[in-house]
Structure formats: structure tokens, C-alpha cells
Design an enzyme around this catalytic site. Sequence first.
Site, PDB file in Angstrom:
ATOM      1  N   CYS A 157     -11.242 -28.176   6.536  1.00  0.00           N
ATOM      2  CA  CYS A 157     -10.483 -28.154   6.842  1.00  0.00           C
ATOM      3  C   CYS A 157      -8.130 -28.850   7.175  1.00  0.00           C
ATOM      4  O   CYS A 157      -8.266 -29.667   8.140  1.00  0.00           O
ATOM      5  CB  CYS A 157      -9.872 -26.516   7.649  1.00  0.00           C
ATOM      6  SG  CYS A 157      -8.354 -25.470   8.282  1.00  0.00           S
TER       7      CYS A 157
ATOM      8  N   ASP B 248      -7.788  -7.616   0.668  1.00  0.00           N
ATOM      9  CA  ASP B 248      -6.656  -7.984   1.647  1.00  0.00           C
ATOM     10  C   ASP B 248      -7.560  -7.472   2.968  1.00  0.00           C
ATOM     11  O   ASP B 248      -8.867  -6.493   2.708  1.00  0.00           O
ATOM     12  CB  ASP B 248      -5.332  -6.890   1.369  1.00  0.00           C
ATOM     13  CG  ASP B 248      -6.143  -5.348   1.737  1.00  0.00           C
ATOM     14  OD1 ASP B 248      -6.547  -4.745   1.001  1.00  0.00           O
ATOM     15  OD2 ASP B 248      -5.708  -5.005   3.148  1.00  0.00           O
TER      16      ASP B 248
ATOM     17  N   GLN C  84     -11.972   6.976  -5.729  1.00  0.00           N
ATOM     18  CA  GLN C  84     -11.866   7.368  -4.521  1.00  0.00           C
ATOM     19  C   GLN C  84     -13.824   8.009  -4.962  1.00  0.00           C
ATOM     20  O   GLN C  84     -13.532   7.927  -5.651  1.00  0.00           O
ATOM     21  CB  GLN C  84     -11.025   8.442  -3.438  1.00  0.00           C
ATOM     22  CG  GLN C  84     -10.067   7.966  -3.017  1.00  0.00           C
ATOM     23  CD  GLN C  84     -10.157   7.145  -1.690  1.00  0.00           C
ATOM     24  OE1 GLN C  84     -11.362   6.817  -1.111  1.00  0.00           O
ATOM     25  NE2 GLN C  84      -8.915   6.329  -1.225  1.00  0.00           N
TER      26      GLN C  84
ATOM     27  N   CYS D   1      -5.919 -27.475   7.901  1.00  0.00           N
ATOM     28  CA  CYS D   1      -4.182 -26.727   8.325  1.00  0.00           C
ATOM     29  C   CYS D   1      -3.930 -27.538   9.476  1.00  0.00           C
ATOM     30  O   CYS D   1      -4.825 -28.515   9.566  1.00  0.00           O
ATOM     31  CB  CYS D   1      -5.403 -25.353   8.502  1.00  0.00           C
ATOM     32  SG  CYS D   1      -5.921 -25.288  10.364  1.00  0.00           S
TER      33      CYS D   1
ATOM     34  N   ASP E 219      -2.898   8.087  -2.264  1.00  0.00           N
ATOM     35  CA  ASP E 219      -4.158   9.147  -1.727  1.00  0.00           C
ATOM     36  C   ASP E 219      -4.137   9.583  -0.179  1.00  0.00           C
ATOM     37  O   ASP E 219      -3.927   9.035   0.284  1.00  0.00           O
ATOM     38  CB  ASP E 219      -5.233   8.371  -2.221  1.00  0.00           C
ATOM     39  CG  ASP E 219      -5.446   6.968  -1.896  1.00  0.00           C
ATOM     40  OD1 ASP E 219      -4.436   6.158  -0.902  1.00  0.00           O
ATOM     41  OD2 ASP E 219      -6.640   6.214  -1.466  1.00  0.00           O
TER      42      ASP E 219
ATOM     43  N   GLY F 154       1.155   3.617   2.056  1.00  0.00           N
ATOM     44  CA  GLY F 154       1.250   4.503   3.319  1.00  0.00           C
ATOM     45  C   GLY F 154       0.022   5.483   2.825  1.00  0.00           C
ATOM     46  O   GLY F 154      -0.107   6.004   4.451  1.00  0.00           O
ATOM     47  N   GLY F 155      -0.701   6.394   2.502  1.00  0.00           N
ATOM     48  CA  GLY F 155      -2.191   7.187   2.732  1.00  0.00           C
ATOM     49  C   GLY F 155      -2.446   6.914   4.135  1.00  0.00           C
ATOM     50  O   GLY F 155      -2.324   7.315   4.816  1.00  0.00           O
ATOM     51  N   PHE F 156      -3.132   5.419   3.385  1.00  0.00           N
ATOM     52  CA  PHE F 156      -4.544   5.426   4.547  1.00  0.00           C
ATOM     53  C   PHE F 156      -3.586   5.085   6.392  1.00  0.00           C
ATOM     54  O   PHE F 156      -4.293   5.822   7.092  1.00  0.00           O
ATOM     55  CB  PHE F 156      -5.385   4.143   3.603  1.00  0.00           C
ATOM     56  CG  PHE F 156      -6.051   3.809   5.211  1.00  0.00           C
ATOM     57  CD1 PHE F 156      -7.416   3.707   4.869  1.00  0.00           C
ATOM     58  CD2 PHE F 156      -5.613   2.532   6.720  1.00  0.00           C
ATOM     59  CE1 PHE F 156      -8.013   3.367   5.975  1.00  0.00           C
ATOM     60  CE2 PHE F 156      -7.037   2.741   6.744  1.00  0.00           C
ATOM     61  CZ  PHE F 156      -7.875   2.741   7.117  1.00  0.00           C
TER      62      PHE F 156
ATOM     63  N   ASP G  10       0.778  -0.958   0.481  1.00  0.00           N
ATOM     64  CA  ASP G  10       0.208  -0.149  -0.178  1.00  0.00           C
ATOM     65  C   ASP G  10       0.887   1.080   0.021  1.00  0.00           C
ATOM     66  O   ASP G  10       1.627   1.224   0.373  1.00  0.00           O
ATOM     67  CB  ASP G  10      -1.056   0.258   0.797  1.00  0.00           C
ATOM     68  CG  ASP G  10      -0.325   0.475   2.553  1.00  0.00           C
ATOM     69  OD1 ASP G  10       0.954   0.647   2.490  1.00  0.00           O
ATOM     70  OD2 ASP G  10      -1.333   0.680   3.624  1.00  0.00           O
TER      71      ASP G  10
ATOM     72  N   HIS H 103      -5.196 -21.417  10.920  1.00  0.00           N
ATOM     73  CA  HIS H 103      -6.505 -22.079  10.309  1.00  0.00           C
ATOM     74  C   HIS H 103      -7.625 -20.872   9.024  1.00  0.00           C
ATOM     75  O   HIS H 103      -8.446 -21.062   8.541  1.00  0.00           O
ATOM     76  CB  HIS H 103      -7.393 -22.555  11.340  1.00  0.00           C
ATOM     77  CG  HIS H 103      -8.889 -22.487  11.144  1.00  0.00           C
ATOM     78  ND1 HIS H 103      -9.374 -24.045  10.467  1.00  0.00           N
ATOM     79  CD2 HIS H 103      -9.738 -21.853  11.751  1.00  0.00           C
ATOM     80  CE1 HIS H 103     -10.566 -23.593  10.105  1.00  0.00           C
ATOM     81  NE2 HIS H 103     -11.201 -22.964  10.719  1.00  0.00           N
TER      82      HIS H 103
ATOM     83  N   CYS I  13      -6.432 -28.497  12.517  1.00  0.00           N
ATOM     84  CA  CYS I  13      -7.327 -28.714  12.292  1.00  0.00           C
ATOM     85  C   CYS I  13      -6.936 -30.085  11.977  1.00  0.00           C
ATOM     86  O   CYS I  13      -8.060 -31.258  12.117  1.00  0.00           O
ATOM     87  CB  CYS I  13      -8.835 -28.374  10.596  1.00  0.00           C
ATOM     88  SG  CYS I  13      -9.406 -27.189  11.568  1.00  0.00           S
TER      89      CYS I  13
HETATM   90 ZN   LIG Z   1      -8.452 -25.365   9.850  1.00  0.00          ZN
END
Ligand SMILES: [Zn+2]
Length: 386
Positions: free
Chosen positions: A304, A266, A189, A306, A146, A94-96, A92, A335, A309
Site C-alpha cells: 500500500c 458505495d 426495488q 498510502c 424511493d 434522502g429516502g433511505f 442519494d 489506508h 503504510c
Molecule cells: Zn495503506
Amino acid sequence: MSRFHWTCESTDGAARAGMLHTAHGPVATPTFMPVGTVGTVKAMTMDAVRSTGAGIVLGNTYHLMLRPGAERVRALGGLHRFMDWSGPILTDSGGFQVMSLGALRKLDQDGVTFRSHIDGSYHRLTPESSTDIQHALDATISMCFDECPALPAPPETIAASMRMSMRWAARSREAFVQRTGYGQFGIVQGGTEPDLRAESVKALTDIGFEGYAIGGLAVGEGQELMFATLDTTVPAMPHTAPRYLMGVGTPDDLLGSVQRGVDMFDCVMPTRAGRTARAYTERGTLNLRNARHATDARPISPDCDCLACSRHSRAYLHHLFRANEILGPMLLTWHNIAYYQRLMRQIRAAIVEGRLDELATTLRANWAAEDWTEDEMPQPAIPPVP
Ligand SMILES: [Zn+2]
């Protein structure tokens, strides 16, 4: 090396399944980008991030310029090498973050002067310096610098802010060094005002970018108004470039936005939730701190794969959080990122097969269940640890 471009493979209504081609490899879209603010997806190793199927991660200009500094990252081989992520990275601008510093920053037509939240030292970001820093970090995708005004705000305030962001977008583009496989995205925007959003889209497409982001949403306006804004904004955006909705969102936000033609997302939600004992599942969310998980031998989710799990029970996760053990946030973040990636793969497959609406109905009905009930779930098969 592939030039930076996005190809559309299938559409289903406004939704698109595509492929983003970059200097650091391809990414299937729609895609969710785990947030690696300071060069780490909090509580995860990069191998764990890779194992979830994540194709691209996000880094943060504001945090990295203050610590360890963009020049140091450059000297150490760039952000990919520094954090051990060979795939694409989006930074990004850095603006935000700078705008959210409140009293610690001073905005003018040229840029923003601000004080570091770390040591109080003074710094300045302009469209040019933000673009240079993202170059030094070796970001695959750079974002325009921005301003994002807090909502609600009077239309004239939003209009003035948007027009300044468009002037900054032109300066960001001027400062961007074109390299094969690298891209820069403009940021639409205009708050929730359709006319201002349309004006912003036109200004950005006149400049010309490799992709287009929608900024200034998910800042408290609510899902209904966010979707209404997408309904009027997205159709006006270029059809041949990727579209990125910044800072969004819940699983339901992602689904609804993909249905409206968004390709990239994101959000800190899955990682932040993982550190606060909250699990995303096919049946809604679970709070692993809740006492009813204390003796539950089932995994968080039987679907899942992961580590949390496939090897551990809800009772174990509950115990880790109650005991403030660092492994709890590590397992649950893993997870949650695995869940978000699985959701995006399901959505993409449904677009390709022309059944996204059907999938959306099923997903929403299941999320509304909010939690598993005892008789819905087969009794656990926790695999023995080899
Ligand atoms: Zn999981």
C-alpha cells in the site's frame, strides 16, 4: 462537455470494465465511491481522497438539506466547490435516511414528513423536492426518491412499497432538469422477490434513466440472498447503462457483485472501520487496537502506498488509537479507502485481461488468511522520514 453516458470496454463473464462520462470528468468502472455524507469524507482531506485514485464521491441529500441547507450550498457555488471536489458527485435522494428515522417520520402516498435529528424541526421530502435539492447541490448524478422497506417483510408489503417507489420514480424523472453531462438513476426495488424485482426493472426502463441502481439490499438479508437477488435481477437490467448497487459492501461483496455485472458501489464500511481501528488488507482485516501490534514495526500493508503504510508502523497506529489521537482515524481511513480503490483497479485490470475468476480465487484465499503471519512478511522497510 461530455454528454452523460457509459461505455463498455471489456467484459469477462457478466463482469464489465467501462467508462462513465460526465460533466465533471470520466470515471473508470467498476468503481467504489467513498461516502461524503455531509460534504466531507470523514477524517480525510479531499487531497487524500484524490491520492487514493477515487474518481467519484457520494453526498447525502438528507444531511445536507438540514445542514447547511441546499440553497446555501448553491449560493456558495455548489457542492463541488463547497467541499473542493471537482470530480463527479452522486447524491442519494434522502429516502433511505428518512425511512430509517422510524417514529420521527410519517409516510404518505405523496412523500414523507419527518423531524430533523438535529433540532426536531419538521421537514418534508417528496420526489419533486428531493430532485430539486439534488439539483441545487449540483449533483452530477441524482437518485430517484424511493422507499426502502425493512426486511424481512411480507411479499405484499414489499410489492406495495415497490409500486409506490415506481410512481415516485416517474415523478422524480418529471422533476429532473436535463443538463449536458448530468444524469439521474432509477432505483430497482422489490426485496428478494425475483418477480417484484423484474416488475421494478420494467417500470424503470419504461421511464428511462441514465443509469440504474439496485436498492433495498445489504439490509440484513445476508450475502447469499443478496447474490441470489443479483443473479436474477442484473441480467434483466439495461446492458448499455451503468448499474449501481447501493450501500455495498465488504471487499468480498464487491468482488462477487462485479462478477454478477455491477459497476458502481458505495459503503461507509472502509471509512467507519478506519475510525474504529480496523484495517482492510490483502490478507483480511486487522484490529490495530490489538496488543500484539504494540511493538510491530511493519507497515499495515507492504503493498500500500498510502501515508499510513509508507511512513508509519503498525505500532505507531496502535499507539495513536490507544491514546485516542485524531491522527489514528485519519491515517487508517486513508489506508482503507486506498485499499478499496486498489482492489477496484485490480478487479478492473483482471476483467480487461480476461482473468477475473483467477483473481477472485486468489483474493478470496488471501482474505481467508485473516491476518499476516510473521514468516510470510518480509521484515519492515519503514522508509526514513525525509
Ligand atoms: Zn495503506
